[in-house]
Design a protein around this motif. Structure first.
Motif, mmCIF file in Angstrom:
data_model
loop_
_atom_site.group_PDB
_atom_site.id
_atom_site.type_symbol
_atom_site.label_atom_id
_atom_site.label_comp_id
_atom_site.label_asym_id
_atom_site.label_seq_id
_atom_site.Cartn_x
_atom_site.Cartn_y
_atom_site.Cartn_z
ATOM 1 N N THR A 1 18.657 -11.778 44.042
ATOM 2 C CA THR A 1 19.221 -11.525 42.715
ATOM 3 C C THR A 1 20.410 -10.603 42.956
ATOM 4 N N LYS B 1 27.870 -9.566 35.884
ATOM 5 C CA LYS B 1 27.007 -10.748 35.806
ATOM 6 C C LYS B 1 25.887 -10.586 36.815
ATOM 7 N N THR B 2 24.740 -11.158 36.489
ATOM 8 C CA THR B 2 23.600 -11.147 37.406
ATOM 9 C C THR B 2 23.152 -12.585 37.624
ATOM 10 N N TYR B 3 23.023 -12.959 38.888
ATOM 11 C CA TYR B 3 22.590 -14.304 39.248
ATOM 12 C C TYR B 3 21.474 -14.225 40.278
ATOM 13 N N GLN B 4 20.573 -15.218 40.222
ATOM 14 C CA GLN B 4 19.599 -15.391 41.295
ATOM 15 C C GLN B 4 19.948 -16.701 41.977
ATOM 16 N N ALA C 1 18.064 -24.767 39.274
ATOM 17 C CA ALA C 1 19.288 -24.084 38.854
ATOM 18 C C ALA C 1 19.513 -24.239 37.355
ATOM 19 N N ALA D 1 22.483 -22.198 35.115
ATOM 20 C CA ALA D 1 23.475 -21.125 35.065
ATOM 21 C C ALA D 1 23.340 -20.270 33.813
ATOM 22 N N GLY E 1 21.006 -17.620 34.375
ATOM 23 C CA GLY E 1 21.320 -16.737 35.491
ATOM 24 C C GLY E 1 20.794 -17.221 36.829
ATOM 25 N N LYS E 2 20.422 -18.501 36.925
ATOM 26 C CA LYS E 2 19.927 -19.061 38.180
ATOM 27 C C LYS E 2 20.965 -20.060 38.687
ATOM 28 N N ILE E 3 21.581 -19.732 39.835
ATOM 29 C CA ILE E 3 22.617 -20.605 40.371
ATOM 30 C C ILE E 3 22.113 -21.310 41.628
#
Length: 157
Positions: free
Chosen positions: A90, A102-105, A112, A114, A117-119
């Motif tokens: 993350t 921005k926060t992405y896992q 996935a 987006a 927040g899941k790329i």
């Protein structure tokens, strides 16, 4: 075929979708087809054709889910660690132009999303992030032009 990396949560979500499609959707569609057949002439029966189309789509998705789950390499990201970004991380980023955070896992392709927040591991931003650490800057080619981000934080939760 290659294994598909997936988080525990992603595997659970896909398993639940498969179960729902198999045990709830499939019987409902079969009932709708039976009811439409009872209305007579199938060549001009729109309900019948719509139900058969829905059945085809549902069965296709069931097959797709079964294939994905059969190839799943489930990874418990809570057991991962370190300072470098890899699958399951993350990542908190800041856009160097707009200062927007921005926060992405980073997850496998099938899970996935987006907007959540899941790329995907294969997305341009994830590929640019792999191997980087907190404080590093990355540049990502985006459709609207190149974007620069700084990595603020890396965690495995």
């Amino acid at each position: 075929m290659d294994k598909i990396p997936m988080t525990i949560a992603g595997h659970k979500a896909l398993s639940e979708e498969l179960n729902h499609r198999s045990s709830v959707e499939r019987p409902n569609i079969i009932a709708a087809i039976s009811e439409a057949r009872a209305h007579g002439d199938l060549s001009e029966n729109a309900e019948y054709h719509a139900a058969k189309e829905q059945q085809s789509l549902n069965e296709g998705r069931i097959q797709e889910l079964e294939s994905i789950l059969a190839l799943a390499d489930v990874i418990d990201v809570t057991k991962l660690g370190g300072n470098t970004i890899k699958f399951g991380a993350t990542v908190e980023l800041v856009d160097e132009d707009t200062e927007e955070e921005k926060t992405y896992q980073i997850v496998g392709n099938p899970e996935a999303n987006a907007s959540a927040g899941k790329i995907s591991l294969s997305s341009p931003i994830a590929r640019a992030l792999i191997g980087k650490e907190e404080g590093d800057s990355i540049e990502v080619a985006a459709p609207g032009g190149s974007k620069a981000y700084e990595v603020l934080k890396v965690s495995y939760i």
